[in-house]
Structure formats: C-alpha cells, structure tokens
Design a protein around this motif. Structure first.
Motif, PDB file in Angstrom:
ATOM      1  N   GLN A   1       0.824  -1.211   0.000  1.00  0.00           N
ATOM      2  CA  GLN A   1       0.000   0.000   0.000  1.00  0.00           C
ATOM      3  C   GLN A   1       0.858   1.262   0.000  1.00  0.00           C
ATOM      4  OE1 GLN A   1      -1.941  -1.520   3.545  1.00  0.00           O
ATOM      5  NE2 GLN A   1      -3.949  -1.331   2.584  1.00  0.00           N
ATOM      6  N   VAL A   2       1.905   1.258   0.822  1.00  0.00           N
ATOM      7  CA  VAL A   2       2.792   2.425   0.915  1.00  0.00           C
ATOM      8  C   VAL A   2       3.482   2.679  -0.418  1.00  0.00           C
ATOM      9  CG1 VAL A   2       4.954   3.246   1.943  1.00  0.00           C
ATOM     10  CG2 VAL A   2       3.141   2.308   3.403  1.00  0.00           C
ATOM     11  N   ALA A   3       3.963   1.625  -1.076  1.00  0.00           N
ATOM     12  CA  ALA A   3       4.639   1.792  -2.375  1.00  0.00           C
ATOM     13  C   ALA A   3       3.693   2.381  -3.407  1.00  0.00           C
ATOM     14  CB  ALA A   3       5.192   0.454  -2.854  1.00  0.00           C
ATOM     15  N   LEU A   4       2.448   1.919  -3.419  1.00  0.00           N
ATOM     16  CA  LEU A   4       1.463   2.477  -4.358  1.00  0.00           C
ATOM     17  C   LEU A   4       1.239   3.956  -4.075  1.00  0.00           C
ATOM     18  CD1 LEU A   4      -1.235  -0.362  -4.507  1.00  0.00           C
ATOM     19  CD2 LEU A   4       0.284   0.340  -6.364  1.00  0.00           C
ATOM     20  N   LYS A   5       1.103   4.307  -2.806  1.00  0.00           N
ATOM     21  CA  LYS A   5       0.843   5.705  -2.446  1.00  0.00           C
ATOM     22  C   LYS A   5       2.026   6.593  -2.791  1.00  0.00           C
ATOM     23  CE  LYS A   5      -1.291   8.510   1.130  1.00  0.00           C
ATOM     24  NZ  LYS A   5      -2.338   8.945   0.180  1.00  0.00           N
ATOM     25  N   ARG A   6       3.245   6.089  -2.515  1.00  0.00           N
ATOM     26  CA  ARG A   6       4.431   6.874  -2.851  1.00  0.00           C
ATOM     27  C   ARG A   6       4.536   7.118  -4.354  1.00  0.00           C
ATOM     28  NH1 ARG A   6       9.693   4.966   0.761  1.00  0.00           N
ATOM     29  NH2 ARG A   6       8.875   5.528   2.811  1.00  0.00           N
ATOM     30  N   CYS A   7       4.072   6.161  -5.132  1.00  0.00           N
ATOM     31  CA  CYS A   7       4.109   6.299  -6.599  1.00  0.00           C
ATOM     32  C   CYS A   7       2.959   7.131  -7.143  1.00  0.00           C
ATOM     33  CB  CYS A   7       4.029   4.921  -7.257  1.00  0.00           C
ATOM     34  SG  CYS A   7       5.484   3.909  -7.058  1.00  0.00           S
ATOM     35  N   GLY A   8       2.003   7.435  -6.295  1.00  0.00           N
ATOM     36  CA  GLY A   8       0.827   8.157  -6.754  1.00  0.00           C
ATOM     37  C   GLY A   8      -0.125   7.279  -7.551  1.00  0.00           C
ATOM     38  N   LEU A   9      -0.062   5.962  -7.332  1.00  0.00           N
ATOM     39  CA  LEU A   9      -0.904   5.018  -8.065  1.00  0.00           C
ATOM     40  C   LEU A   9      -2.133   4.664  -7.244  1.00  0.00           C
ATOM     41  CD1 LEU A   9       1.931   2.661  -9.377  1.00  0.00           C
ATOM     42  CD2 LEU A   9       0.827   4.545 -10.597  1.00  0.00           C
TER      43      LEU A   9
END
Length: 432
Positions: A116-124
């Motif tokens: 979830q964090v990786a998606l949010k950091r990517c703006g996805l």
C-alpha cells in the motif's frame, strides 16, 4: 496488459525495491519488542502482539494510510481505491507460537502495508480499495483454538467460547481480553458477521512456507493450491499393564509401548502405500507427542501406559478420512493381539480448502512475468482458509524459508520477500 499498465508496475517494483531497508527495520523493531530468549513470543491479545500492530500503524499513518482497529480488535490498514465501496483484503496474523520465529504471520501483514505504501508513494490509485488486516489469535497455543480474529470477524465463533476459553499465560477469558481492547462483545454477538463479504473482491495472504520444499527445490515463490484439512486426536493413549520385564514372558504381557509402536509403524506403512499409489504427495501423518509415564516407567518394567497424539492431514478429504479410518481399524486389531486398550480421546480438525483457481493462475503468471521460478503446492492452516470457506476468492503467495517454521531459526531473505510483494501486488491490483 497495456503499455501504461506495464509502466505502472515497473514504477511500483522500483518503489518496493527502495523499501528493502524499511522492511528490515520494521521486522527488527517488532522482533526486539517480542524477543523471548533466542526466539520470538507474541502471545495472542497481549502486549507483544499489540506492539507489533502498533509499530506498523505508526509507520502506515506516517505514510498517509488510514489505520485503526476493526470491529473485533484486529488491526486494519487501508489505502483508498477508485472504487471506494469494494475492496481487496490482504493480511495474516500478528501472534506467534511460544519461542517461535519472527516471520510466521507477520511477513504477510508487513507485505500488505508495504504494498500500500509503495502504491501511495508512486501516486498510483488501485482499482479497488486495499485493506490489510493484522489478525489477532491465529495460533492455537494461547486459547487452545486457532483463527480467533478471523473467526470473530466472519461471525463464525461460538458465543460460549468467549467465557469458556482462557489464555494459557494470563488465565483471563477471551471476553476479558477483548474488553481490555475496548471490544464489547457477548455470546449472542459472537456469531454476527462484521464484514460485508459482497464488497470483498478477494482475500490474499503472503506467508513464509513453513516447510523445506521451496528451499530444497531452489524456488523462491510458491502458489498455494489448497490448505490441508486435518483430523487431530491430541490426547490419545494406550493402556496395558505394568509388569516385571524379566518375569513376564511375551505372550503374557500387555505392553503399551510395543502395541503403540506397532500402530505407528503400521500408520507409516499405510501412508507410504498411498503415496506410492500416486496423487497423494500432500498427505501427512504425525505422532508429535509420544511418552510413557515418567512417574512409573523404569528400565525393568513392562510399560502399562503410553500417551500420544495423532494428526492426519491432506488436501483430499476422502483420502485423509480413509487413512484415518485404517489407522483406527489397525488399533482395534492391535488391541486384540496385545491385549491393550486404545483411547483416542477428543477429536478436532477441519476439512481441506481449495484456493481460488483464478488467483493461483495469476500468482503463477505474475511470478513468470517477473522472471521468478514458481512452484504450485499445498500449504498448512492459515486465515485464508476462513475466507475461502466463506465464499471469498482466496489466494496465497508463499515465500521460501531456509530453516522451517515455529522455531527460533525461522528465516526469510528480504530479496525473496520483496519479490513476493511484487507478485502479491499483481494479484491485488487485478484480482478478477
């Protein structure tokens, strides 16, 4: 898959790789809070389990995820998707067995949060909202029964157990532990579903493999086909008659040790015959407890008492049941031959659960796209079984583990863990 989808996944993969050190730090911080000698102990509904959930909550909230307890005291971490009304669940359990390892269960919760964090950091923004659940009380040593957090959430808990089950360390009832967490629940409410399953598109669980198969085959990723069902007799015994070993000839003995040893040898022979017949490689038997009475046994005594346990497990319920019945029939025959009495005690267990074929296929495809070898294989009991039984499409991504599980040497390479999250993401982002 469109060019845009491919680019999005590449961006996500790169972000996950950047989180390697974060993953190691989270595992270390939680381990230090639950260290028990050489091993890890996170008792269900106790401080160490709560600390594990809170370490992840503090990290997740700092990264902009929405966090909080669910209706029955489990930890929940959420990333909102384009469709806010439907969601994909990810998760596993936060507790451990006594003096166990750090990754059993915990890896799946950390994986969901990092995804979830990786998606949010990517703006996805995912198609569906993503929720990670850190379940409480999956392991059975604490209350003598497993899957407490997921069973309470799914309304599959017997109400009388709230007060009849007591914690092996604290002596408190389950209801008292729930009240300590601010969860007010009575016997009537225990069977109430707290989750609208019509909104759940899939349940996904990353977990270390708890055996040696992936490591032995040199394969980093497993796609779980099914969760073994089991028949367990935890308090079995054989009663014979104590006698002087030098004064009692064989034909007059009632030797509980030899009779039980014959039963174990016969069960092993039946097991091998079924494996040799083909298609039953997932079948398991185990006699994990096997003891004479230390207060009475002696070098020169024929033993009149043996206590043991029996576990028969497999993904084919019919084959498992047939093996179990054959073992019982053999016990009856041995009673006559050795003039002893077998008592198998209380019977517990669950049926095998087949996992979702579509998610198995997606797991294999995702691993292949990432250039990772993958092995389809059965697995042991997990919270995923509860969701599969409830009709939710359920899938599991298994990560190789170098030293087995439920022991202090439990291990997992961070590289394999990150690759497992990438596989998990491809299933979570497009579950159907």
């Amino acid at each position: 898959m469109t060019h845009e989808d491919i680019q999005m996944l590449k961006k996500f993969d790169a972000e996950i790789d950047k989180l390697a050190q974060v993953a190691e730090q989270l595992f270390l911080k939680i381990a230090e809070a639950s260290r028990d000698g050489e091993g890890i102990t996170r008792p269900a509904y106790c401080e160490q389990e709560t600390t594990a959930g809170n370490v992840l909550r503090e990290f997740a909230e700092a990264e902009g995820l929405r966090c909080g307890p669910d209706a029955v005291g489990n930890f929940e971490y959420e990333l909102e998707g384009k469709d806010k009304n439907n969601f994909v669940l990810m998760g596993s359990h936060l507790d451990s067995v006594p003096i166990g390892g750090n990754y059993d269960g915990l890896a799946g919760v950390v994986a969901g949060v990092l995804l979830q964090v990786a998606l949010k950091r990517c703006g996805l923004v995912p198609k569906f909202s993503l929720k990670t659940i850190g379940f409480r009380g999956e392991e059975s040593p604490w209350f003598g029964t497993a899957y407490i957090g997921s069973r309470l959430l799914l309304g599959e808990f017997a109400g009388e157990q709230l007060t009849s089950l007591t914690h092996s360390l604290t002596g408190l009832t389950l209801q008292q532990h729930l009240h300590e967490l601010g969860v007010s629940i009575d016997a009537a409410a225990a069977g109430t579903k707290r989750l609208d399953l019509n909104c759940v598109k899939a349940y996904l669980e990353l977990h270390i493999e708890q055996g040696p198969l992936l490591e032995a085959e040199g394969v980093p990723i497993g796609a779980a086909l099914a969760i073994r069902g089991n028949i367990r007799r935890p308090f079995a015994s054989c009663r014979g008659e104590y006698a002087h070993s030098a004064a009692t000839p064989r034909h007059l003995r009632k030797d509980a040790v030899i009779a039980t040893a014959h039963l174990v040898a016969a069960a092993d022979r039946f097991w091998q015959e079924l494996i040799d017949a083909g298609g039953n490689d997932d079948l398991i038997i185990n006699f994990g407890v096997f003891a004479t009475n230390a207060a009475e046994h002696a070098l020169t005594k024929v033993s009149g008492e043996v206590t043991f346990s029996l576990n028969v497990a497999g993904t084919n319920n019919a084959v498992r049941d047939a093996l179990y019945e054959r073992i019982l029939n053999e016990a009856a025959r041995l009673e006559r031959e050795f003039r002893v009495s077998f008592d198998f005690g209380s019977k517990v267990g669950t049926d095998a659960v087949q996992l979702d074929a579509g998610l198995i296929s997606k797991t294999e495809k995702a691993a292949n796209e990432l250039g990772l070898a993958v092995l389809t294989m059965p697995t042991v009991g997990h919270d995923a079984a509860l969701f599969a039984r409830a009709g939710v499409p359920a899938g599991m991504v298994l990560i190789r583990n170098q030293n087995g599980s439920h022991n202090v040497h439990e291990s997992m390479e961070i590289r394999d863990f990150l690759d497992g999250i990438k596989v998990l993401a491809r299933c979570a982002l497009e579950p159907i």
